[in-house]
Design a protein around this motif. Structure first.
Motif, PDB file in Angstrom:
ATOM      1  N   ARG A 162       0.809  -1.214   0.000  1.00 37.93           N
ATOM      2  CA  ARG A 162       0.000   0.000   0.000  1.00 37.93           C
ATOM      3  C   ARG A 162       0.842   1.263   0.000  1.00 37.93           C
ATOM      4  O   ARG A 162       0.304   2.374  -0.033  1.00 37.93           O
ATOM      5  CB  ARG A 162      -0.925   0.012   1.222  1.00 37.93           C
ATOM      6  CG  ARG A 162      -1.926  -1.137   1.254  1.00 37.93           C
ATOM      7  CD  ARG A 162      -2.911  -1.009   2.414  1.00 37.93           C
ATOM      8  NE  ARG A 162      -2.252  -1.155   3.715  1.00 37.93           N
ATOM      9  CZ  ARG A 162      -1.986  -0.160   4.539  1.00 37.93           C
ATOM     10  NH1 ARG A 162      -2.284   1.080   4.202  1.00 37.93           N
ATOM     11  NH2 ARG A 162      -1.410  -0.383   5.703  1.00 37.93           N
ATOM     12  N   PHE A 163       2.172   1.125   0.040  1.00 39.39           N
ATOM     13  CA  PHE A 163       3.035   2.300   0.105  1.00 39.39           C
ATOM     14  C   PHE A 163       3.131   2.943  -1.274  1.00 39.39           C
ATOM     15  O   PHE A 163       3.450   2.289  -2.270  1.00 39.39           O
ATOM     16  CB  PHE A 163       4.429   1.893   0.602  1.00 39.39           C
ATOM     17  CG  PHE A 163       5.317   3.060   0.906  1.00 39.39           C
ATOM     18  CD1 PHE A 163       5.118   3.808   2.054  1.00 39.39           C
ATOM     19  CD2 PHE A 163       6.339   3.429   0.047  1.00 39.39           C
ATOM     20  CE1 PHE A 163       5.939   4.885   2.348  1.00 39.39           C
ATOM     21  CE2 PHE A 163       7.161   4.493   0.336  1.00 39.39           C
ATOM     22  CZ  PHE A 163       6.956   5.231   1.487  1.00 39.39           C
ATOM     23  N   THR A 164       2.862   4.226  -1.336  1.00 43.73           N
ATOM     24  CA  THR A 164       2.799   4.940  -2.624  1.00 43.73           C
ATOM     25  C   THR A 164       4.027   5.798  -2.882  1.00 43.73           C
ATOM     26  O   THR A 164       4.051   6.531  -3.869  1.00 43.73           O
ATOM     27  CB  THR A 164       1.548   5.826  -2.658  1.00 43.73           C
ATOM     28  OG1 THR A 164       1.590   6.759  -1.556  1.00 43.73           O
ATOM     29  CG2 THR A 164       0.282   4.984  -2.566  1.00 43.73           C
ATOM     30  N   GLY A 165       5.027   5.730  -2.016  1.00 40.68           N
ATOM     31  CA  GLY A 165       6.207   6.562  -2.186  1.00 40.68           C
ATOM     32  C   GLY A 165       7.164   6.025  -3.227  1.00 40.68           C
ATOM     33  O   GLY A 165       6.976   4.964  -3.825  1.00 40.68           O
ATOM     34  N   THR A 166       8.243   6.773  -3.436  1.00 42.78           N
ATOM     35  CA  THR A 166       9.270   6.393  -4.396  1.00 42.78           C
ATOM     36  C   THR A 166      10.194   5.327  -3.805  1.00 42.78           C
ATOM     37  O   THR A 166      10.045   4.920  -2.645  1.00 42.78           O
ATOM     38  CB  THR A 166      10.099   7.619  -4.795  1.00 42.78           C
ATOM     39  OG1 THR A 166      10.797   8.106  -3.629  1.00 42.78           O
ATOM     40  CG2 THR A 166       9.211   8.726  -5.354  1.00 42.78           C
ATOM     41  N   PHE A 167      11.138   4.894  -4.615  1.00 40.31           N
ATOM     42  CA  PHE A 167      12.117   3.901  -4.170  1.00 40.31           C
ATOM     43  C   PHE A 167      12.867   4.405  -2.944  1.00 40.31           C
ATOM     44  O   PHE A 167      13.067   3.662  -1.984  1.00 40.31           O
ATOM     45  CB  PHE A 167      13.091   3.615  -5.315  1.00 40.31           C
ATOM     46  CG  PHE A 167      14.260   2.769  -4.926  1.00 40.31           C
ATOM     47  CD1 PHE A 167      14.172   1.386  -4.925  1.00 40.31           C
ATOM     48  CD2 PHE A 167      15.472   3.347  -4.556  1.00 40.31           C
ATOM     49  CE1 PHE A 167      15.256   0.593  -4.565  1.00 40.31           C
ATOM     50  CE2 PHE A 167      16.566   2.567  -4.200  1.00 40.31           C
ATOM     51  CZ  PHE A 167      16.454   1.186  -4.210  1.00 40.31           C
TER      52      PHE A 167
END
Length: 510
Positions: free
Chosen positions: A362-367
């Motif tokens: 569910r994490f929508t952040g970048t690498f």
């Protein structure tokens, strides 16, 4: 040598077997696994007791239960472990995989950090024996070594998590705090460099002014919420890496290898801009590892082409310089992602209890933001485990280094006119680190076992929680699963240390 290795493996296996027997017997005799049900007022109490007794095989003699566990555990030799179930019917195999992964993340990271920092401090303390730096490191080492783990953990939770998260909401430093930071760095740098009083005073003043100015600038531009290194600091980091490698190998006077290192830094700067599209948001760690491998190959090739008769040393210097430059570039990208991570996790950057990271699915952040999501929970428990190990490594390294530099062959090396750099790095250091192999083996195993307290305080669901749960409920299978990992690691690391000793010193083989 083969006979020695086989003999050590056989002895290690016997120790594991005897240890498992003692622990199993002690666990099943530590209490009553049905105690909570006996005190229950539930109408189906008898049925619950019968069901639990059936799951735990309580109607079977204890030695048959142990042999049953041993049979399942022996299948681990062919990668088909069967460690049974808990009293609630959960698979110990699955529990062990999750718990061991969590604990090994803590212990492995803490071990590498403690090794690097502790050995470095120990070497510097031995070289600058009876100096202010030596006394300071000695005091801190004994302080950290004697710290109660639970007390240090509570302090870290208060100042490293709760107050830090509050401060990050509106970060700013007063002039007094900035001056205190500059003072601490000035004292540290002056104590490390040493020298005559005049040079120490100049070093102290310059370091204080530089650090004070840098921290004041960072505070004025709100660097704490939007940090970055930038190209100038990346270049400075590469130059520091080059200077360190030159000092540790051939010295700053070797122009040929120095120019090879400078060309490596220049090529690395070009590579920084070329690889920017890949590094802004890499698709996976394989991209980062591939670029790191490319950096080593290209940097080593520069050293090979420009090294002349000292190609091997030149390759080593340029490869490590390239990796150092790449590390600072990596940290630049990572720091730039901090502001985005703050927006995704307002008010809870560092957790005080357990693993509170966002589900990767569910994490929508970048690498780069995902690195924070994965690793921010490791900071506090890792610090607790690291500072205790640093104290031990620094003291053992100092003692071993002092013993080595007083040997006859070191005096002979000095009498030949060799510089202190060559004497310390090529003659003393290699032999001084031989006893550390045993210390590392013991420390890794003790950290894995001692993580029980740390994990309990921080609510970390690792091997410690698994062990405590099994012991509190008088459930032997989770306890034995913990023993299989912790005891196996202890025996394995000590066996590897013995084998390494046999390679280093053939007399031990007898």
């Amino acid at each position: 040598m083969l006979q020695f290795i086989i003999r050590r493996i056989a002895v290690s296996g016997l120790i594991l077997l005897l240890g498992s027997f003692v622990l199993y017997v002690a666990t099943i005799n530590s209490g009553d696994p049905l105690e909570d049900l006996r005190e229950s007022n539930a109408r189906n109490r008898e049925q619950l007791m019968e069901a639990r007794a059936e799951i735990m095989n309580l109607d079977v003699p204890w030695w048959q239960r142990y042999l049953g566990w041993l049979t399942g555990a022996s299948k681990c030799l062919v990668l088909q472990c069967d460690l049974g179930t808990t009293m609630s019917g959960s698979s110990v195999n699955n529990m062990l995989i999750q718990s061991a992964g969590a604990s090994l993340r803590l212990v492995t990271l803490a071990t590498f950090l403690a090794l690097f920092i502790g050995i470095t401090l120990g070497i510097l303390s031995a070289i600058r024996q009876y100096s202010g730096f030596d006394y300071g490191i000695t005091f801190l080492a004994f302080l950290f070594y004697s710290l109660p783990v639970f007390w240090a953990a509570v302090l870290l939770k208060e100042y490293g998590a709760i107050r830090f998260n509050r401060w990050m909401a509106d970060p700013n430093l007063s002039l007094v705090m900035i001056a205190a930071v500059g003072l601490v760095f000035a004292i540290l740098v002056t104590s490390v460099l040493g020298g005559p009083i005049r040079r120490q005073a100049l070093t102290f003043l310059v370091t204080f002014l530089v650090v004070f100015g840098a921290v004041y600038y960072f505070d004025s531009v709100n660097w704490w919420q939007r940090p970055a290194l930038g190209l100038p600091l990346i270049i400075v980091g590469g130059l520091v890496a080059l200077a360190f490698m030159l000092v540790m190998t051939v010295g700053l006077q070797n122009r040929k290898i120095m120019y090879a290192g400078l060309i490596t830094i220049a090529v690395g700067i070009v590579g920084y801009f070329v690889t920017r599209p890949l590094m802004e948001n890499p698709s996976s760690w394989w991209v980062v590892l591939g670029l790191a491998l490319t950096t080593v190959v290209v940097s080593g090739a520069i050293g090979w082409l420009m090294g002349g008769f000292e190609r091997k040393i030149a390759m080593w210097v340029t490869a490590m310089t390239g990796l150092g430059l790449g590390f600072f570039a990596f940290m630049d990208y990572l720091l730039r992602a901090w502001s985005g991570f703050l927006e995704l996790t307002p008010g809870r950057q560092i957790a005080t209890i357990g693993d509170t990271r966002i589900d990767p699915a569910r994490f929508t952040g970048t690498f780069w933001e995902n690195i924070y999501n994965w690793g921010i929970q490791l900071i506090l428990p890792t610090i607790v485990l690291t500072i205790i190990s640093i104290a031990a490594y620094s003291r053992y390294t100092r003692a071993s280094m002092l013993e080595t530099i007083n040997q006859d062959y070191i005096r002979t090396a000095r009498s030949k006119g060799l510089s202190d750099r060559v004497v310390y790095t090529k003659h003393a250091l290699r032999n001084a680190l031989i006893p550390i192999t045993t210390i590392v083996a013991f420390d890794f195993a003790s950290l894995l076992g001692g993580a029980v307290i740390t994990e309990t305080i921080f609510g970390w669901k690792g091997l410690g929680a698994m062990f405590a749960q099994g012991l509190n409920t008088v459930d032997p299978n989770p306890v034995m699963g913990y023993y299989l990992v912790a005891g196996g690691a202890a025996v394995m690391m000590n066996m590897l240390a013995d084998i390494a000793y046999a390679f280093l010193d053939p007399r031990i083989r007898r």
